[in-house]
Scaffold this motif. Structure first.
Motif, PDB file in Angstrom:
ATOM      1  N   THR A 152       5.743  -3.187 -11.054  1.00 50.05           N
ATOM      2  CA  THR A 152       4.534  -3.177 -11.418  1.00 50.05           C
ATOM      3  C   THR A 152       3.844  -2.165 -12.234  1.00 50.05           C
ATOM      4  OG1 THR A 152       3.163  -3.031  -9.394  1.00 50.05           O
ATOM      5  CG2 THR A 152       3.936  -5.204 -10.166  1.00 50.05           C
ATOM      6  N   LEU A 153       4.594  -1.090 -12.325  1.00 48.05           N
ATOM      7  CA  LEU A 153       3.839   0.414 -12.731  1.00 48.05           C
ATOM      8  C   LEU A 153       3.406   0.209 -14.366  1.00 48.05           C
ATOM      9  CD1 LEU A 153       6.551   2.972 -11.365  1.00 48.05           C
ATOM     10  CD2 LEU A 153       4.392   2.303 -10.516  1.00 48.05           C
ATOM     11  N   ASN A 154       4.207  -0.937 -14.878  1.00 46.32           N
ATOM     12  CA  ASN A 154       3.616  -0.793 -16.433  1.00 46.32           C
ATOM     13  C   ASN A 154       2.983  -2.458 -16.699  1.00 46.32           C
ATOM     14  OD1 ASN A 154       4.851   1.378 -17.339  1.00 46.32           O
ATOM     15  ND2 ASN A 154       6.874   0.184 -17.173  1.00 46.32           N
ATOM     16  N   ALA A 155       2.528  -2.898 -15.552  1.00 42.05           N
ATOM     17  CA  ALA A 155       1.751  -4.043 -15.448  1.00 42.05           C
ATOM     18  C   ALA A 155       0.532  -4.023 -15.940  1.00 42.05           C
ATOM     19  CB  ALA A 155       1.614  -5.108 -14.240  1.00 42.05           C
ATOM     20  N   HIS A 156      -0.030  -4.969 -16.976  1.00 39.74           N
ATOM     21  CA  HIS A 156      -1.211  -4.866 -17.583  1.00 39.74           C
ATOM     22  C   HIS A 156      -2.312  -5.682 -16.392  1.00 39.74           C
ATOM     23  CE1 HIS A 156      -4.767  -5.929 -20.173  1.00 39.74           C
ATOM     24  NE2 HIS A 156      -4.084  -5.217 -20.907  1.00 39.74           N
ATOM     25  N   LYS A 157      -2.850  -4.719 -15.910  1.00 41.40           N
ATOM     26  CA  LYS A 157      -4.032  -5.207 -14.716  1.00 41.40           C
ATOM     27  C   LYS A 157      -4.777  -6.527 -15.011  1.00 41.40           C
ATOM     28  CE  LYS A 157      -4.293  -0.465 -13.209  1.00 41.40           C
ATOM     29  NZ  LYS A 157      -5.065   0.670 -12.782  1.00 41.40           N
ATOM     30  N   SER A 175      -1.364  -0.590 -10.168  1.00 40.38           N
ATOM     31  CA  SER A 175      -0.236  -0.237 -10.690  1.00 40.38           C
ATOM     32  C   SER A 175       0.650   0.326  -9.661  1.00 40.38           C
ATOM     33  CB  SER A 175      -0.256   0.227 -11.862  1.00 40.38           C
ATOM     34  OG  SER A 175      -0.679  -0.552 -12.852  1.00 40.38           O
TER      35      SER A 175
END
Length: 249
Positions: free
Chosen positions: A138-143, A189
């Motif tokens: 989830t490091l690049n997940a759009h919160k 993230s």
């Protein structure tokens, strides 16, 4: 806290294992200890919430089951030197909005949060037809996708369905496991994995509960006698998840 001391864990901060939060009479606390690594300042979080619902009888399923797994991992890793720190966190006030995990993450510096390799969470394990885990990068997940319980599953093509077998208990990938303290890490993230059990529909985002499970969660039936009568493999199922987590660590 006594078990953390017996396992040789260091204080996470200050001079005790308690991390008090809240204000006035509305206070709770996380119980936090660290198994130090001799070679790295990276960390893995191992956590479970210890509070229960007011109308639960004794909270065996939700969430003594998760607490027991985290405690057993703490004991099993006592004499194991890992290439990262392991931070054990028992969260307070999860049932009123994941307050404990929010406080824990918010209390970390940005630098320390970047050192987290993985946050493992155990919540309501061992009861139901299946156990599930929810995980992903989830490091690049759009919160924003995670606000108001919008799952945004289609936005994660890297997610893959997988099925594992641990002991006698099926472990199936699920994208509905965002209703526990792992959601705090997702929103910040941070990579996370959470283990939970139930009877999820294969085609729906929500749970499709069996009669027994629906009569258990957050009810007076959440005690050992009822659980063992309806789910005699309860302890075997918990052990299977603990063994899988131990191997992962």
């Amino acid at each position: 806290a006594d078990k953390m001391s017996n396992a040789g864990l260091a204080y996470y901060s200050g001079d005790n294992y308690l991390q008090v939060f809240g204000s006035g009479r509305e206070t709770s606390q996380n119980v936090v200890g660290v198994k130090r690594s001799s070679v790295s300042d990276k960390m893995v979080i191992v956590g479970a919430h210890y509070d229960s619902q007011e109308n639960s009888k004794s909270g065996v399923y939700d969430n003594a089951s998760g607490v027991v797994i985290a405690l057993k991992l703490m004991e099993a890793l006592k004499d194991v030197d890992l290439p990262y720190n392991v931070v054990f966190v028992f969260y307070g006030a999860e049932e009123v909005g994941m307050v404990g995990s929010k406080h824990f993450v918010q209390s970390m510096s940005v630098l320390n949060s970047k050192k987290i390799l993985l946050a493992m969470n155990f919540d309501s394990v061992g009861v139901g037809e299946h156990n599930y885990f929810y995980a992903g990068d989830t490091l690049n997940a759009h919160k924003k996708l995670f606000e108001d319980n919008l799952y945004g599953v289609e936005s994660y093509p890297a997610y893959k369905r997988a099925n594992y077998f641990a002991g006698s208990f099926d472990l199936g990938y699920s994208h509905i496991g965002m209703q526990s303290d792992n959601l705090t890490y997702i929103k910040n993230s941070i990579r996370s994995i959470t283990f939970f059990s139930g009877n999820a529909s294969e085609v729906a985002l929500g749970f499709k509960e069996s009669q027994y499970h629906d009569n258990l969660h957050h009810t007076i039936n959440d005690d050992m006698n009822y659980i063992m009568a309806q789910y005699p493999n309860f302890l075997v199922n918990i052990s299977s998840v603990a063994n899988l987590a131990f191997t992962t660590l």
